[in-house]
Design an enzyme around this catalytic site. Structure first.
Site, PDB file in Angstrom:
ATOM      1  N   LYS A  99      -1.584   1.898  21.414  1.00 36.14           N
ATOM      2  CA  LYS A  99      -1.507   1.506  20.112  1.00 36.14           C
ATOM      3  C   LYS A  99      -0.118   2.183  19.625  1.00 36.14           C
ATOM      4  O   LYS A  99      -0.195   3.262  19.260  1.00 36.14           O
ATOM      5  CB  LYS A  99      -2.495   1.385  19.049  1.00 36.14           C
ATOM      6  N   TYR A 128       4.711  -6.491  23.075  1.00 34.92           N
ATOM      7  CA  TYR A 128       3.265  -6.493  23.675  1.00 34.92           C
ATOM      8  C   TYR A 128       2.711  -7.788  23.260  1.00 34.92           C
ATOM      9  O   TYR A 128       1.526  -8.010  23.777  1.00 34.92           O
ATOM     10  CB  TYR A 128       2.631  -5.593  23.114  1.00 34.92           C
ATOM     11  N   CYS A 175      -0.190   4.599 -21.989  1.00 35.33           N
ATOM     12  CA  CYS A 175      -0.026   5.674 -20.895  1.00 35.33           C
ATOM     13  C   CYS A 175       1.022   5.137 -20.045  1.00 35.33           C
ATOM     14  O   CYS A 175       0.788   4.151 -19.213  1.00 35.33           O
ATOM     15  CB  CYS A 175      -1.443   5.710 -20.313  1.00 35.33           C
ATOM     16  N   GLU A 227      -3.948  -1.183  26.296  1.00 33.41           N
ATOM     17  CA  GLU A 227      -2.537  -0.861  25.895  1.00 33.41           C
ATOM     18  C   GLU A 227      -2.596   0.250  24.782  1.00 33.41           C
ATOM     19  O   GLU A 227      -3.627   0.287  24.177  1.00 33.41           O
ATOM     20  CB  GLU A 227      -1.787  -1.974  25.179  1.00 33.41           C
ATOM     21  N   LYS A 237      -9.021   3.651  17.351  1.00 31.36           N
ATOM     22  CA  LYS A 237      -7.853   4.589  16.840  1.00 31.36           C
ATOM     23  C   LYS A 237      -8.295   5.927  17.316  1.00 31.36           C
ATOM     24  O   LYS A 237      -9.564   6.192  17.178  1.00 31.36           O
ATOM     25  CB  LYS A 237      -7.988   4.550  15.285  1.00 31.36           C
ATOM     26  N   CYS A 264      -0.822  11.420 -20.892  1.00 29.63           N
ATOM     27  CA  CYS A 264      -0.979  10.907 -22.385  1.00 29.63           C
ATOM     28  C   CYS A 264      -1.859  11.784 -23.310  1.00 29.63           C
ATOM     29  O   CYS A 264      -1.879  11.631 -24.387  1.00 29.63           O
ATOM     30  CB  CYS A 264      -0.982   9.452 -22.542  1.00 29.63           C
ATOM     31  N   CYS A 275      -8.323   7.089 -17.040  1.00 33.02           N
ATOM     32  CA  CYS A 275      -7.546   7.349 -18.394  1.00 33.02           C
ATOM     33  C   CYS A 275      -7.491   5.954 -19.165  1.00 33.02           C
ATOM     34  O   CYS A 275      -6.865   4.943 -18.453  1.00 33.02           O
ATOM     35  CB  CYS A 275      -6.086   7.710 -18.461  1.00 33.02           C
ATOM     36  N   ASP A 288       2.720   3.307  17.087  1.00 30.21           N
ATOM     37  CA  ASP A 288       2.602   3.597  15.687  1.00 30.21           C
ATOM     38  C   ASP A 288       3.987   3.526  15.179  1.00 30.21           C
ATOM     39  O   ASP A 288       4.875   4.513  14.777  1.00 30.21           O
ATOM     40  CB  ASP A 288       2.027   5.063  15.501  1.00 30.21           C
ATOM     41  N   CYS A 295      -6.101  13.132 -20.161  1.00 33.52           N
ATOM     42  CA  CYS A 295      -5.131  12.571 -19.184  1.00 33.52           C
ATOM     43  C   CYS A 295      -4.133  13.387 -19.012  1.00 33.52           C
ATOM     44  O   CYS A 295      -3.245  13.965 -20.102  1.00 33.52           O
ATOM     45  CB  CYS A 295      -4.688  11.030 -19.603  1.00 33.52           C
TER      46      CYS A 295
END
Ligand code: IVH
Length: 700
Positions: free
Chosen positions: A118, A228, A433, A116, A315, A412, A427, A120, A409
């Site tokens: 697939k 399905y 942060c 079948e 896939k 921060c 970080c 999405d 970072c």
């Protein structure tokens, strides 16, 4: 009410109109062969709406007028799936697919496969009782989903009442809610014009639309639905193919692209054909699903803990596009991990416009030698955010500039750190942060964790900005009056949030543990840890070696758990959460099911899919008791390879039943199917797994 002739006539006309509209609706949305014009259809609908308004006594929730939707805002109730909605194992490799086919044929001999497309979109489970749609639920976490019935009713491809008469009195049918490309383009064009954020792809748009709180909006978005899989106790046939053909007769939209294949070669041909042909389809697909056709074979093959062993999703390779890398931003996640994000010149990819892509980490950037101004390849890998997979060096401009990964970072300013053996930069400023603080709170309230409804990322930000919530424990100190004073939050939403926070006190220990957001402790690991240690004290006191005794826990996870509990701030938060009444211990009632309640079970031998410990954990999680040796009161033995001969002899002497690993998995899967409710009889451990057992047709 007195029964008058006029009333009778009105009722007759209402009945007739409903039938007519259902018929023409099916012709248009399911069969793709309309017989009347849109204008005529709308006229009939208008007449029915007016008649129903004049005669509320003839209201019917399954009337075609329900498709118009309503502008009443609904909150989604959580519904428990009678049959869990499992996912599929995925592969991108033809070689792995061949292995799948070989494995199946080795176990059950030559057999039929159904191939079948697939689709999405977003998964849906529809329940029909006596031919009427009574519930539509999203997949959620596979065990519980959202009740989206009002929204589903607006989708014209979903029949509200069935045709024919041989459908089971109660069954579920599963499929995918899709947004066709045409609807997607129209929707995004409208959003762009209105200055609203665009949907990244049709899948997100479908999922987002289905969770709209006003069904009238859903009604306008042009969703489609292809089914399905059937699940129920009295399905008319014993195979996927036959049941799908039957379901088509009941009025469901069943793909006419499915095929029966008898060999790996035929499967490969089907895939090769659709890999190209799918680009002409009006809706998105991302692969092919290969299912063993006959239910008896499906049952014989059984399940792993997450997916059936009788099906696999192949896939399609992601499509690629070439575009220019304009700049790079650095994002900070909830664990402090820094992710570089590329800003790209907008480019069309698999039906959507791509402007941003992830770059993973510094190592990958160096490896690919990605520079600003480069022409780069972007790919969509099934995930929402596309990624950069390569550079077209031949087109590198003379002025391209290498760029440096940040060392502090970006939020921060704290110097970044790296954990041993990891490529990611972090970080380390966990407590101050901002994105880390917000990220932890947002993770905590997630459905799979504490499931605190009504609180979204935006409200969490508001709460943080206003100083009301700095950490997850602060949530339990909130009052409705605090919330109602925030901009954009009314009394009603404030009450809902408070109620939902209160309800989260009942969330079981494993989900609380997941919600804490310990690095590397995902949903499954949290389940295993909770089952193994039973309570937070035992977990907090555990050494690395003891932690590693739990399934799925290796050195990396063990270290992360120890680091987490070594932190004084974390310990304080746990103490406050405990005081607030959250669940920090497993309880009997938190078992996955009671299907093995009262059963004494021996596990012996080596197993293909699970360790012995995993099986023992599963036995306990389903209410059973592990026995070390076979005794007169042993109910059954889960036997793997090389089971001890003494045990075998004793079992035979005592007439104790022996089940294989896959049979055992099927037993507990049946339990999941039956739900965990107390009023359901616990499945007896005999008979349930034999090929002709009277379990539901399709073992989800
Ligand atoms: S069967 C237990 N068939 O893919 C098997 N799923 O990756 C249940 N999907 O959750 C799924 N097209 O949302 C099946 N023809 C198809 C499908 C399909 C799309 C989705 C579905 C499922 C996901 C698993």
């Amino acid at each position: 009410m007195r029964y008058t002739y006029t009333n009778y006539m009105s009722y007759e006309r209402i009945r007739q109109l409903r039938e007519l509209l259902n018929y023409h609706n099916r012709k248009y949305y399911v069969d793709n062969s309309p017989e009347i014009s849109d204008f005529e259809f709308d006229k009939l609908m208008r007449e029915l709406i007016d008649l129903e308004a004049a005669h509320p006594e003839y209201a019917d929730p399954a009337s075609p007028t329900a498709r118009v939707g309503s502008d009443i805002t609904t909150e989604f109730a959580t519904v428990h799936h009678r049959f869990p909605m499992l996912s599929l194992s995925n592969t991108y490799s033809i070689a792995e697919l061949r292995e799948f086919v070989e494995r199946v044929e080795k176990e059950i001999g030559p057999t039929e496969f159904v191939c079948e497309l697939k689709f999405d979109g977003t998964a849906i489970s529809l329940t029909y009782e006596n031919g009427r749609l009574v519930q539509a639920a999203t997949r959620g976490d596979g065990e519980n989903g959202d009740d989206v019935t009002a929204n589903a009713k607006t989708i014209r491809a979903i029949p509200l009442t069935l045709t024919g008469n041989n459908y089971p009195p109660l069954f579920e049918i599963r499929g995918e809610i899709l947004m066709p490309y045409a609807s997607f383009d129209r929707l995004n064009a409208e959003r762009e014009a209105a200055g609203e954020p665009l949907f990244a792809n049709p899948r997100n748009a479908a999922a987002g639309t289905l969770k709209q709180q006003q069904s009238a909006i859903v009604a306008k978005r042009g969703l489609d639905c292809t089914l399905y899989q059937l699940a129920g106790n009295a399905l008319p046939h014993q195979s996927q193919w036959e049941n799908m053909q039957e379901a088509r007769k009941w009025g469901f939209k069943i793909s006419d692209k499915m095929r029966i294949c008898h060999s790996f070669n035929e499967i490969e041909e089907y895939i090769a054909y659709w890999d190209t042909a799918r680009k002409e389809l009006p809706f998105p697909t991302d692969g092919v699903v290969i299912k063993v056709n006959r239910y008896a074979d499906q049952r014989a093959l059984g399940f792993t803990s997450k997916a059936p062993k009788w099906a696999v999703a192949y896939k399609f390779k992601a499509e690629q596009a070439l575009t220019k890398l304009l700049s790079v931003d650095f994002q900070v996640g909830r664990t402090g991990a820094i992710t570089p994000v590329a800003n790209l010149e907008p480019v069309q990819l698999a039906g959507t416009t791509v402007k941003r892509a992830t770059l993973h980490n510094a190592e990958q950037i160096a490896q690919l030698d990605i520079r600003l101004g480069d022409m780069v390849y972007v790919e969509k890998s099934g995930e929402i955010i596309p990624k950069i997979t390569g550079v077209e060096l031949a087109r590198r401009p003379a002025d391209s500039r290498a760029f440096a990964f940040v060392t502090t970072c970006p939020v921060c300013g704290t110097p970044l750190a790296q954990y041993e053996g990891e490529v990611k930069m972090y970080c380390p400023n966990q407590s101050h942060c901002r994105p880390q603080i917000l990220g932890r709170i947002i993770h905590f309230i997630r459905r799979k964790a504490m499931n605190i409804d009504g609180l979204g990322a935006e409200t969490v930000e508001l709460l943080f900005e206003s100083g009301l919530v700095n950490d997850i424990a602060d949530l339990y100190d909130l009052h409705a009056t605090d919330l109602a004073s925030l901009p954009r939050l009314g009394d009603k939403s404030a009450d809902n949030i408070i109620r939902s926070i209160a309800a989260s006190r009942e969330v079981p220990f494993n989900r609380v543990l997941f919600g804490l957001g310990i690095r590397f402790v995902g949903e499954t690991t949290a389940k295993y840890l909770a089952a193994h240690f039973k309570n937070i004290d035992a977990l907090m006191q555990a050494s690395a070696a003891e932690l590693m005794e739990s399934d799925e826990v290796g050195a990396k996870i063990a270290d992360s758990i120890i680091d987490y509990f070594a932190d004084e701030g974390n310990r304080k938060i746990i103490a406050r959460l405990r005081k607030a009444g959250l669940q920090f211990a497993m309880e009997q009632s938190e078992l996955l099911s009671k299907v093995l309640a009262g059963k004494n079970i021996v596990v012996s031998g080596k197993f293909a899919e699970h360790s012995r410990d995993e099986l023992k954990t599963l036995i306990e999680a389903h209410g059973g008791k592990n026995q070390s040796g076979v005794a007169a009161n042993t109910d059954f033995i889960v036997a793997g390879e090389n089971m001890g001969p003494a045990k075998l002899q004793k079992a035979q002497k005592l007439g104790v039943r022996i089940v294989s690993e896959s049979e055992f998995m099927a037993i507990i899967a049946t339990a999941d199917n039956a739900g965990n409710t107390d009023d359901k009889p616990t499945a007896s451990t005999d008979k349930t797994t034999t090929a002709d057992a009277p379990v539901q047709g399709s073992l989800f």
